[in-house]
Design a protein around this motif. Structure first.
Motif, PDB file in Angstrom:
ATOM      1  N   TYR A   1       0.820  -1.206   0.000  1.00  0.00           N
ATOM      2  CA  TYR A   1       0.000   0.000   0.000  1.00  0.00           C
ATOM      3  C   TYR A   1       0.863   1.269   0.000  1.00  0.00           C
ATOM      4  O   TYR A   1       0.632   2.195  -0.771  1.00  0.00           O
ATOM      5  CB  TYR A   1      -0.880  -0.045   1.240  1.00  0.00           C
ATOM      6  CG  TYR A   1      -1.912   1.034   1.334  1.00  0.00           C
ATOM      7  CD1 TYR A   1      -3.189   0.833   0.804  1.00  0.00           C
ATOM      8  CD2 TYR A   1      -1.625   2.234   1.966  1.00  0.00           C
ATOM      9  CE1 TYR A   1      -4.146   1.824   0.904  1.00  0.00           C
ATOM     10  CE2 TYR A   1      -2.576   3.228   2.061  1.00  0.00           C
ATOM     11  CZ  TYR A   1      -3.833   3.022   1.531  1.00  0.00           C
ATOM     12  OH  TYR A   1      -4.779   3.993   1.620  1.00  0.00           O
ATOM     13  N   SER A   2       1.897   1.279   0.846  1.00  0.00           N
ATOM     14  CA  SER A   2       2.706   2.495   1.022  1.00  0.00           C
ATOM     15  C   SER A   2       3.527   2.840  -0.218  1.00  0.00           C
ATOM     16  O   SER A   2       3.939   3.974  -0.398  1.00  0.00           O
ATOM     17  CB  SER A   2       3.659   2.311   2.207  1.00  0.00           C
ATOM     18  OG  SER A   2       4.551   1.254   1.922  1.00  0.00           O
ATOM     19  N   LYS A   3       3.760   1.850  -1.094  1.00  0.00           N
ATOM     20  CA  LYS A   3       4.592   2.112  -2.267  1.00  0.00           C
ATOM     21  C   LYS A   3       3.806   2.742  -3.412  1.00  0.00           C
ATOM     22  O   LYS A   3       4.378   3.220  -4.388  1.00  0.00           O
ATOM     23  CB  LYS A   3       5.244   0.811  -2.747  1.00  0.00           C
ATOM     24  CG  LYS A   3       6.331   0.338  -1.804  1.00  0.00           C
ATOM     25  CD  LYS A   3       7.465  -0.370  -2.520  1.00  0.00           C
ATOM     26  CE  LYS A   3       8.604  -0.636  -1.563  1.00  0.00           C
ATOM     27  NZ  LYS A   3       9.325  -1.886  -1.868  1.00  0.00           N
ATOM     28  N   VAL A   4       2.500   2.690  -3.314  1.00  0.00           N
ATOM     29  CA  VAL A   4       1.673   3.263  -4.367  1.00  0.00           C
ATOM     30  C   VAL A   4       1.412   4.719  -4.016  1.00  0.00           C
ATOM     31  O   VAL A   4       0.534   5.031  -3.223  1.00  0.00           O
ATOM     32  CB  VAL A   4       0.341   2.489  -4.501  1.00  0.00           C
ATOM     33  CG1 VAL A   4      -0.475   3.031  -5.658  1.00  0.00           C
ATOM     34  CG2 VAL A   4       0.603   1.007  -4.700  1.00  0.00           C
ATOM     35  N   LYS A   5       2.244   5.603  -4.574  1.00  0.00           N
ATOM     36  CA  LYS A   5       2.156   7.007  -4.154  1.00  0.00           C
ATOM     37  C   LYS A   5       1.356   7.850  -5.136  1.00  0.00           C
ATOM     38  O   LYS A   5       0.677   8.784  -4.760  1.00  0.00           O
ATOM     39  CB  LYS A   5       3.564   7.594  -4.004  1.00  0.00           C
ATOM     40  CG  LYS A   5       4.400   6.750  -3.057  1.00  0.00           C
ATOM     41  CD  LYS A   5       5.239   7.586  -2.130  1.00  0.00           C
ATOM     42  CE  LYS A   5       6.215   6.718  -1.407  1.00  0.00           C
ATOM     43  NZ  LYS A   5       6.125   6.391  -0.094  1.00  0.00           N
ATOM     44  N   GLN A   6       1.502   7.518  -6.396  1.00  0.00           N
ATOM     45  CA  GLN A   6       0.837   8.330  -7.409  1.00  0.00           C
ATOM     46  C   GLN A   6      -0.212   7.520  -8.131  1.00  0.00           C
ATOM     47  O   GLN A   6       0.110   6.643  -8.942  1.00  0.00           O
ATOM     48  CB  GLN A   6       1.877   8.821  -8.431  1.00  0.00           C
ATOM     49  CG  GLN A   6       2.750   9.919  -7.885  1.00  0.00           C
ATOM     50  CD  GLN A   6       2.942  11.020  -8.899  1.00  0.00           C
ATOM     51  OE1 GLN A   6       3.168  10.754 -10.070  1.00  0.00           O
ATOM     52  NE2 GLN A   6       2.832  12.263  -8.454  1.00  0.00           N
ATOM     53  N   LEU A   7      -1.434   7.807  -7.838  1.00  0.00           N
ATOM     54  CA  LEU A   7      -2.515   7.142  -8.556  1.00  0.00           C
ATOM     55  C   LEU A   7      -3.040   8.117  -9.600  1.00  0.00           C
ATOM     56  O   LEU A   7      -3.512   9.187  -9.269  1.00  0.00           O
ATOM     57  CB  LEU A   7      -3.628   6.742  -7.592  1.00  0.00           C
ATOM     58  CG  LEU A   7      -3.245   5.680  -6.575  1.00  0.00           C
ATOM     59  CD1 LEU A   7      -4.384   5.441  -5.601  1.00  0.00           C
ATOM     60  CD2 LEU A   7      -2.881   4.378  -7.274  1.00  0.00           C
TER      61      LEU A   7
END
Lengths: 249, 249
Positions: free
Chosen positions: B121-127
């Motif tokens: 979860y924490s690695k997905v910064k830019q959606l």
């Protein structure tokens, strides 16, 4: 010869069925020998635009093998470019198995949905070939003939899926006689898993699943230490099919 | 607006991705909010005729969410007639999300291949949203908005598959911090399985998998009986991913 109207089919989509049976301590699979050709194929076919894919898989299996009321389970979508063998396609057309009108249909890119089932070997009495095949036979999975396209890979994937499912689903109710010994059940597992299992661990683990009934009877015809006969507890077995084995999460 | 040449796509075939993340003790899923519409969709798209279906699933995911190098796993082919909601299709066209040239493409019968992945979860910064969506967001699976077509069923099937896979595959290496306590690992399992687990059984079973390293450290900030910290034994974990857990067959 195959010569049909292809407009009604979902383009580029087929189904293939891997039907396993257990006989003489061997895992076998139903294959069709193609007419006048040296290769075999899994029972398969196309999907009507107006029908569910699952429905069509059952229809295809019945049409190709005469088998009805089989619990077919979908296991994988084979979607690689270049799945089909152009050599096989060429020979199907050359030998007149496909009409020239249908050739372009067969030569398009296909993806195929793999289904598998486990059937009671003894109940399959009449294997009927169809318009493209001359024989429908059980083949031992360790002695396979040449298979069409990527059918060997499809078969292997079905087998791998079955191995994994042993970890959360019971197996055997249609593959063993009503009463069986623990060594017979172990042989079924070892045959599917293709590896030997420790006798004591197998027994302990299997009993922990709580799906067996120990009968008062023993296998006769054995002089010394005749093994106890077991049955599946059908109610608990069905519950485990739905909710998972008692040892699973 | 979607307006593309559809000749290059495999007809009637799409892919849909269920991307799970674990955050605040909740299982979440990545969804796209469609422009000017009240429903959401799984990241999905079509398959180029010249590309493997698996390849296209990854491309679609990257295009729709910016996520790369995700291990996507195929789990089911959704092949029912009438999967698509005609109401949803109508509103996509009315709101100008689909060009009128593409309407007949969208209105044909589609089957879709479901893929899923677990991401940190924490690695997905830019959606990043795309041309058809205004937002890309994590949604808790217990508080889902209205979903397009059969996407709720697809999501549920992905979750059910994940639950089953816990029986023969390790989980957690990308979902937990490098060091974690046994209760934290248990919470991950309980969240995925949606049921409480017995603390002692969980510990015993998890240790029997032989994929954990007990560190000398304890979780600080806890006054009394600070819990021991564990790490995954990466080598054994990877071996179990390939060959199954030591407790499986």
């Amino acid at each position: 010869m195959i010569d049909f109207k292809t407009d009604n089919f979902q383009p580029g989509l087929s189904v293939d069925c891997v039907i396993f049976g257990f006989h003489d301590n061997e895992l076998k699979v139903l294959l069709l020998k193609l007419k006048n050709l040296d290769f075999w194929a899994l029972p398969g076919g196309f999907v009507d635009k107006d029908k569910d894919v699952d429905t069509e898989a059952n229809r295809v299996l019945e049409k190709r093998t005469g088998l009805t009321n089989i619990f077919l389970q979908q296991f994988f979508l084979f979607g690689k470019v270049g799945r089909a063998s152009t050599d096989h396609l060429d020979s199907l057309e050359k030998k007149g198995i496909i009409s020239s009108e249908n050739a372009s249909w067969f030569n398009q890119r296909f993806i195929t949905v793999g289904y598998y089932a486990l059937v009671e070997y003894s109940k399959v009495k009449q294997l009927t070939a169809d318009e493209i095949s001359e024989r429908c036979e059980w083949c031992a999975i360790n002695e396979l003939p040449e298979l069409m396209h990527d059918h060997r890979e499809i078969l292997k994937k079905a087998h791998d899926t079955l191995k994994k499912e042993l970890n959360y689903q019971p197996i055997g109710i249609n593959l063993l006689p009503r009463e069986f010994t623990m060594p017979e059940l172990q042989t079924l597992y070892e045959t599917i898993l293709e590896k030997p299992l420790d006798r004591r661990n197998f027994r302990r683990k299997m009993l922990s699943y709580d799906i067996l009934i120990k009968t008062e009877r023993r296998r006769t015809g054995v002089a010394h230490k005749a093994p106890i006969l077991y049955q599946f507890d059908v109610e608990k077995y069905q519950k485990a099919i739905k909710g998972g084995l008692s040892q699973s999460w």
